[in-house]
Structures are given as C-alpha cells and as structure tokens.
Write a protein that holds these residues in place. Structure first.
Motif, short mmCIF file in Angstrom:
data_model
loop_
_atom_site.label_atom_id
_atom_site.label_comp_id
_atom_site.label_asym_id
_atom_site.label_seq_id
_atom_site.Cartn_x
_atom_site.Cartn_y
_atom_site.Cartn_z
N PHE A 93 5.80 7.21 5.45
CA PHE A 93 6.21 6.46 4.25
C PHE A 93 5.25 6.02 3.15
O PHE A 93 5.59 6.19 2.01
N ALA A 96 4.24 9.12 1.13
CA ALA A 96 5.41 9.88 0.52
C ALA A 96 5.73 8.90 -0.68
O ALA A 96 6.28 9.23 -1.86
N GLU A 97 5.88 7.42 -0.36
CA GLU A 97 6.47 6.56 -1.19
C GLU A 97 5.75 5.38 -1.71
O GLU A 97 5.53 5.15 -3.07
N GLU A 98 5.08 4.66 -0.87
CA GLU A 98 4.41 3.38 -1.38
C GLU A 98 3.17 3.67 -2.28
O GLU A 98 2.76 3.23 -3.21
N LYS A 101 3.92 5.21 -5.69
CA LYS A 101 4.45 4.39 -6.52
C LYS A 101 3.47 3.16 -7.01
O LYS A 101 3.15 3.06 -8.33
N HIS A 133 10.45 13.77 1.34
CA HIS A 133 10.70 12.40 0.60
C HIS A 133 9.80 11.78 -0.43
O HIS A 133 10.10 10.54 -0.97
N SER A 134 8.86 12.44 -0.90
CA SER A 134 7.81 12.05 -1.89
C SER A 134 8.48 11.65 -3.14
O SER A 134 9.25 12.48 -3.71
N LEU A 135 7.89 10.72 -3.86
CA LEU A 135 8.27 10.43 -5.01
C LEU A 135 7.50 11.02 -6.18
O LEU A 135 7.86 10.79 -7.33
#
Length: 152
Positions: A93, A96-98, A101, A133-135
């Motif tokens: 997570f 991929a996301e935190e 961003k 799931h990556s941003l």
C-alpha cells in the motif's frame, strides 16, 4: 518528462537493478529519485515477544536508513538528486499509494521480485500489487541474469 522517480529498496538484488535503471532514467530526464524503504508494521510486531514494539520499529528503521544512505551515496556520486525516505506500514500500500501521493512521484521503478518469497507465495508479490494499484506509472525492471536463465 519525469520529475520524481520512486524507487522502493528492500535490500534485494532486483531492487538494486531497478535503482540502476532509475539512475540512468534520472540522468536522462533530470528527475529526482526518492529512495524508499517500508518498515512492515504488519509483521514487525511478530519478531519478538515481550518487547517494546517501538524499539523493534526503531531498530528496523535504523537498518533501513543505513541501507538507503549507502544507495543514496551511489546516486549522488552519479550526479542524481536523491531523497531518502523510511515509512511505516504495509509495503504494498505504501509503495502503490501513500508514497507516490506524499512525494508527488510520477513513476515508480521497481524490481520484478524482492526478498520475501514466502509472502509472494501466500499473498502475491508486492510488484504485482503495485502494478495494479499504483497512483502513478510503474516501470518493472527485470534482472538480465534472470532473463538469460529463463526466469520470470
């Protein structure tokens, strides 16, 4: 083209192969490299019983910081702007996301596999999760030795 490249390092050979690719790409584009290691909060509490979890985290974060500092020195020597980041959480997570961003990354450069083969068998690889799931965009880097040996 790219301004910030996220490069997760877990100490595996494939992670350093990915870092070398990120270094080359950063030199071409002038991008900054964000070197990231994630202290896995889902698991560090299981490493020992009757201990202060903060102490376990601090020890793991110190090992992470040392590893990242050595990698950053290599990039600095090559003339690449670099930030070193240790974050806590679930590596999938966070990568991929935190982190994308928080650090406004536009590309994650990641090795096709890392150090935890058992987790890969049980829950799937971190790389596969990040791809799904990556941003930001994701570049998965193969190790040439694996490719030559017919690995995947």
């Amino acid at each position: 083209m790219y301004k910030r490249l996220l490069v997760p390092l877990d100490g595996s050979h494939n992670a350093y192969v990915a870092m070398a690719q990120a270094q080359a790409l950063a030199k071409l584009t002038g991008a900054e490299v964000i070197l990231l290691n994630v202290v896995d909060s889902d698991h560090y509490g299981t490493y020992a019983r009757d201990v202060n979890y903060y102490d376990v985290y601090r020890q793991l974060a110190d090992v992470s910081a040392d590893m990242l500092k050595k990698a950053a020195n290599q990039l600095h020597t090559a003339g690449v702007a670099t930030q070193v980041v240790v974050m806590e959480g679930n590596p999938k997570f966070v990568i991929a996301e935190e982190a994308p961003k928080k650090y406004n990354c536009d590309l994650t450069v990641i090795g096709k596999s890392g150090v935890n083969a058992m987790e890969r068998l049980l829950t799937g690889s971190t790389t596969a999760y990040v791809v799904r799931h990556s941003l930001c965009n994701v570049l998965v880097v193969n190790d040439d030795a694996d490719v030559a040996a017919g690995g995947y």
